[in-house]
Structure formats: structure tokens, C-alpha cells
Design an enzyme around this catalytic site. Structure first.
Site, mmCIF file in Angstrom:
data_model
loop_
_atom_site.group_PDB
_atom_site.id
_atom_site.type_symbol
_atom_site.label_atom_id
_atom_site.label_comp_id
_atom_site.label_asym_id
_atom_site.label_seq_id
_atom_site.Cartn_x
_atom_site.Cartn_y
_atom_site.Cartn_z
ATOM 1 N N CYS A 18 0.718 -1.143 -0.118
ATOM 2 C CA CYS A 18 0.086 0.027 -0.088
ATOM 3 C C CYS A 18 0.750 1.293 0.041
ATOM 4 O O CYS A 18 1.411 1.553 0.934
ATOM 5 C CB CYS A 18 -0.991 -0.015 1.255
ATOM 6 S SG CYS A 18 -1.961 1.500 1.499
ATOM 7 N N CYS A 39 -0.117 3.845 2.593
ATOM 8 C CA CYS A 39 0.344 3.514 3.842
ATOM 9 C C CYS A 39 1.911 3.760 4.110
ATOM 10 O O CYS A 39 2.155 4.291 5.262
ATOM 11 C CB CYS A 39 0.212 1.982 4.027
ATOM 12 S SG CYS A 39 -1.535 1.223 3.935
#
Length: 238
Positions: free
Chosen positions: A194, A197
Site C-alpha cells: 500500500c 500506507c
């Protein structure tokens, strides 16, 4: 059986210890082995019994060594440790860093207590919960081979690793670290793939540093813990 490690008398623990002591005599006699050649070992509360059995003050021959897995030093009225005699008894202590039932601090404390009394001790720590891992079994096998060869393996107990600002949390430790935390908890659900993230990660760590003592910040890898991600509706698409 119970065995919380408290100082109060624990009749159940003592009864179990006496029965285990008698069982060791019986098993050794059945196999024609000397009790002083036996290695006693156990996991969790069984490990606590093994520690007490191997290191207690007794008139019977003492076991050759003790294997203590995912356990603690039982401090129970009625169990008197003979630390002078224990200086010739090797002990292997193993514990999981993610153990939700018996905190890793208990294993570290057991190892350091043994070291402080001059007991030949080896301590192994693994990234696992309340369980036995392949690596820990391999370490135990090598340790047993050394004990059988007449050695007394001993290694300095390493310093505790520094607590990360943002602690990884698993399904096994989520309840103790988050749901039963005495301080508010911020949970960062993330995934290695991600991109956002990774961009947010430094900010999360900064929050953790700034709010130490006021908040606890933890992270959950949703790839490793899909059930947690589903429970809290935190799944992400690639």
C-alpha cells in the site's frame, strides 16, 4: 491446574508438583535410567512445573537439566529453590515475543533470575505467540545434544530490545494490547503493498513519539491479519 506466579500458597500447583516428582521416579525406574540423568521440560504451566521440579530443594536426585518453554518462575509458598545446587544444572528458557498469555517479560525475568544465581542458562526468543516454532525446536535439540555430551551450555542474556514507537499487533495480541489497554490506542491498519500506507507511516511514528504516555500507537498488517482487517472494515484493494 493453576500457577499464576504469585507468592500465595497454591495447593493445586503443589499437588501437581508432588505427583510429577513421583512420576519422574516411576518413569526412570521403568526405563532403567538414573533420575540424575533425566532432563525435565514443559510448556506454559507445564514449564513452570518443570522449573520448580528441577530447581527445588529436595532429598531426591536432581534432574540433569531443565527445558522451560513459554513459562515463568513460579513463586509459590512451599517451593524452596536450591540455588547453590542449581549452579550445575543447565536450563534452556524459550519464549515468544508475541505471547498473549504469558508475556515475554516473564521469560526474560526467569532467565535473568537464573543467571543472577549462577545457573548455566541459555535464553532463546522468537517472533511467535504462545507456541513452539521450528527454530525453537532446533535450538532445543542442539542444547539437548550438548547436555547429553556432558556440557553445561551458558550464554549471556541479551538486553531487552527497545520497544518500537509503533508496535506490531497480531490477532493473538490484539485484545491485550488494544481492547484491554489502560490508555487510548491508535491502530494503523496497513499493508506492505500500500503506497499511501508507506507515505503515512512517518506521520504515524511522529504521532507516537509526540503522544508517548498519552496514547499508544500500534499497527496491524492486514495481509498477515485478514480477520482483524475484516472485523474493522479496513481491507484495501491493490
Amino acid at each position: 491446574m493453576s500457577g499464576t506466579g504469585g507468592a500465595a500458597a497454591d495447593v493445586t500447583f503443589l499437588d501437581s508438583l508432588r505427583e510429577l516428582d513421583d512420576l519422574l521416579d516411576t518413569v526412570c525406574a521403568e526405563h532403567g535410567l538414573a533420575r540424575s540423568e533425566a532432563v525435565v521440560g514443559g510448556f506454559s504451566q507445564g514449564g513452570a512445573l518443570a522449573v520448580a521440579l528441577g530447581l527445588q530443594r529436595t532429598d531426591r536426585p536432581r534432574p540433569a537439566a531443565v527445558l522451560a518453554m513459554s513459562t515463568y518462575l513460579p513463586e509459590v509458598d512451599g517451593v524452596d529453590y536450591d540455588w547453590a545446587a542449581a549452579k550445575v544444572q543447565p536450563v534452556l528458557v524459550q519464549h515468544g515475543t508475541e505471547d498473549p498469555l504469558i508475556a515475554v517479560d516473564k521469560g526474560r525475568g526467569l532467565a535473568r533470575t537464573l543467571e543472577g544465581h549462577g545457573v548455566p542458562v541459555v535464553y532463546g526468543e522468537y517472533p511467535m505467540g504462545h507456541q513452539v516454532a521450528l527454530e525453537s525446536v532446533q535450538q532445543a535439540r542442539a542444547w539437548l545434544d550438548a547436555v547429553r555430551a556432558g556440557e553445561s551450555p551458558s550464554e549471556p542474556i541479551p538486553e531487552d530490545p527497545p520497544e518500537p514507537l509503533v508496535k506490531p499487533v497480531t490477532t493473538a495480541s490484539f485484545e491485550s494490547e488494544v481492547l484491554r489497554s489502560e490508555t487510548p490506542v491508535i491502530v494503523d491498519f496497513w499493508a506492505p503493498w500500500c503506497g499511501p500506507c508507506r507515505q503515512v507511516s512517518p506521520i504515524v511514528e511522529q504521532i507516537a513519539a509526540m503522544r508517548q504516555g498519552s496514547y499508544k500507537v500500534v499497527k496491524v498488517n492486514i495481509d498477515d491479519e485478514p480477520a482483524l482487517a475484516q472485523t474493522y472494515e479496513c481491507s484495501r484493494s491493490r
